[in-house]
Motif scaffolding. Structure first.
Motif, PDB file in Angstrom:
ATOM      1  N   ALA A  76      -6.347  10.212  -3.742  1.00 31.85           N
ATOM      2  CA  ALA A  76      -5.832  11.262  -4.844  1.00 31.85           C
ATOM      3  C   ALA A  76      -4.339  11.091  -4.868  1.00 31.85           C
ATOM      4  CB  ALA A  76      -6.243  12.768  -4.178  1.00 31.85           C
ATOM      5  N   ASP A  77      -3.614  10.841  -3.736  1.00 32.33           N
ATOM      6  CA  ASP A  77      -2.202  10.902  -3.977  1.00 32.33           C
ATOM      7  C   ASP A  77      -1.771   9.715  -4.747  1.00 32.33           C
ATOM      8  OD1 ASP A  77      -1.842  12.964  -1.994  1.00 32.33           O
ATOM      9  OD2 ASP A  77      -1.207  11.530  -0.123  1.00 32.33           O
ATOM     10  N   ASN A  78      -2.614   8.559  -4.612  1.00 28.47           N
ATOM     11  CA  ASN A  78      -1.979   7.345  -5.553  1.00 28.47           C
ATOM     12  C   ASN A  78      -2.570   7.662  -6.898  1.00 28.47           C
ATOM     13  OD1 ASN A  78      -1.054   5.872  -3.283  1.00 28.47           O
ATOM     14  ND2 ASN A  78      -3.257   4.934  -3.074  1.00 28.47           N
ATOM     15  N   VAL A  79      -3.546   8.286  -7.216  1.00 26.13           N
ATOM     16  CA  VAL A  79      -4.028   8.708  -8.397  1.00 26.13           C
ATOM     17  C   VAL A  79      -2.753   9.559  -9.027  1.00 26.13           C
ATOM     18  CG1 VAL A  79      -5.469  10.044  -9.833  1.00 26.13           C
ATOM     19  CG2 VAL A  79      -6.406   8.639  -8.246  1.00 26.13           C
ATOM     20  N   ALA A  80      -2.432  10.526  -8.219  1.00 31.02           N
ATOM     21  CA  ALA A  80      -1.376  11.447  -8.806  1.00 31.02           C
ATOM     22  C   ALA A  80      -0.049  10.830  -9.109  1.00 31.02           C
ATOM     23  CB  ALA A  80      -0.985  12.652  -7.709  1.00 31.02           C
ATOM     24  N   ASP A  91       0.997  -1.277   0.095  1.00 31.62           N
ATOM     25  CA  ASP A  91      -0.006  -0.103  -0.048  1.00 31.62           C
ATOM     26  C   ASP A  91       0.776   1.245   0.008  1.00 31.62           C
ATOM     27  OD1 ASP A  91      -1.991   1.698   0.400  1.00 31.62           O
ATOM     28  OD2 ASP A  91      -2.501   1.222   2.183  1.00 31.62           O
ATOM     29  N   ARG A  92       1.836   1.327  -1.195  1.00 29.40           N
ATOM     30  CA  ARG A  92       2.469   2.644  -1.335  1.00 29.40           C
ATOM     31  C   ARG A  92       2.228   3.277  -2.839  1.00 29.40           C
ATOM     32  NH1 ARG A  92       8.114  -0.202  -0.168  1.00 29.40           N
ATOM     33  NH2 ARG A  92       8.571   1.261  -1.945  1.00 29.40           N
ATOM     34  N   PRO A  93       2.301   4.583  -2.880  1.00 27.13           N
ATOM     35  CA  PRO A  93       2.047   4.993  -4.147  1.00 27.13           C
ATOM     36  C   PRO A  93       3.128   4.478  -5.320  1.00 27.13           C
ATOM     37  CG  PRO A  93       1.841   7.080  -2.248  1.00 27.13           C
ATOM     38  CD  PRO A  93       2.606   5.419  -1.783  1.00 27.13           C
ATOM     39  N   ASP A  94       4.319   4.220  -5.093  1.00 32.53           N
ATOM     40  CA  ASP A  94       5.258   3.637  -5.951  1.00 32.53           C
ATOM     41  C   ASP A  94       4.876   2.355  -6.191  1.00 32.53           C
ATOM     42  OD1 ASP A  94       6.121   3.002  -3.434  1.00 32.53           O
ATOM     43  OD2 ASP A  94       7.975   2.473  -3.950  1.00 32.53           O
ATOM     44  N   ALA A 145       1.082  10.321 -13.164  1.00 39.66           N
ATOM     45  CA  ALA A 145       2.760  10.523 -13.839  1.00 39.66           C
ATOM     46  C   ALA A 145       3.406   9.432 -14.535  1.00 39.66           C
ATOM     47  CB  ALA A 145       3.440  10.987 -12.475  1.00 39.66           C
ATOM     48  N   GLY A 146       2.650   8.207 -14.443  1.00 38.91           N
ATOM     49  CA  GLY A 146       3.413   6.834 -14.962  1.00 38.91           C
ATOM     50  C   GLY A 146       2.700   6.387 -16.342  1.00 38.91           C
TER      51      GLY A 146
END
Length: 233
Positions: A49-53, A24-27, A57-58
């Protein structure tokens, strides 16, 4: 090409790891999304939202964004607040999904759809019943999802199968139909398209390693237990 055309007849992968788990980490969620796209997915469903951002980007493919909240005064969990819509849109979501069930909620569905549209995104109604879907059409939702069939008091069941009948009912409302909820085999996914879905979302079986590992673990443990009981008897 429009978002709906990009999604047509394709697979969306819900990249939602177990809450607070090691993945469960954005990367890592970005890596999941990229792996799903590499495998043929036409889009992804991302929570937070942080995960969407991070995912935006990728990848360039469509992102369905949601925010999940556990509220004290409502059973609604998926994108319950207008601020959630704002945050998801600013993070780069193309589609914003919301709980469209007829339950006590902090914000009216019509208000959420209005904000989604104002932010330049498509609204996806996560429905449990055909009444939910009809109301969502009236509100202006562009995508109807079978997401919550089986997950509300009035629709709860114990057979574990996807609700293909509901998908067929949604098809009759002449909106883009997203089949979602318990599509855990390729065969079920194909049957969803045959039933009238425009696209299929698959999640747990692809992205929740702990859940699926535990199924194997429990099966092996049960075998040992059964063998032990046979020896004792």
């Amino acid at each position: 090409m429009t978002i709906l055309k990009q999604l047509q007849n394709g697979l969306v992968v819900s990249c939602q790891p177990v809450d607070d788990g090691p993945m469960d980490r954005p990367d890592i969620i970005l890596a999941m999304a990229q792996a799903a796209i590499a495998g043929g997915a036409v889009g992804v469903r991302i929570e937070g939202a942080d995960n969407v951002a991070a995912v935006r980007a990728g990848i360039t493919q469509p992102i369905i964004g949601i925010v999940k909240r556990d509220l004290n005064d409502s059973p609604v969990r998926i994108t319950p607040w207008v601020q959630d819509v704002v945050d998801l849109a600013q993070a780069g979501a193309d589609v914003i999904a919301y709980d469209a069930t007829e339950r006590v909620r902090p914000t009216a569905c019509a208000e959420l759809v209005q904000e989604i549209s104002a932010r330049g995104c498509l609204g996806m109604a996560d429905c449990a019943t055909i009444a939910d879907a009809r109301a969502a059409v009236a509100d202006g939702a562009q995508i109807l999802g079978s997401t919550l069939s089986g997950y509300t008091v009035e629709t709860a069941g114990d057979n574990g199968a996807p609700d293909l009948k509901f998908v067929s009912e949604l098809r009759a409302l002449e909106r883009f139909v997203m089949a979602e909820g318990r599509y855990d085999t390729p065969q079920w996914a194909r049957m969803a398209l045959d039933a009238g879905a425009d696209c299929v979302t698959v999640g747990t079986v692809l992205t929740r390693l702990e859940v699926n590992t535990n199924k194997f673990h429990e099966a092996l443990q049960k075998r040992d237990q059964d063998n032990g009981d046979m020896q004792i008897g």
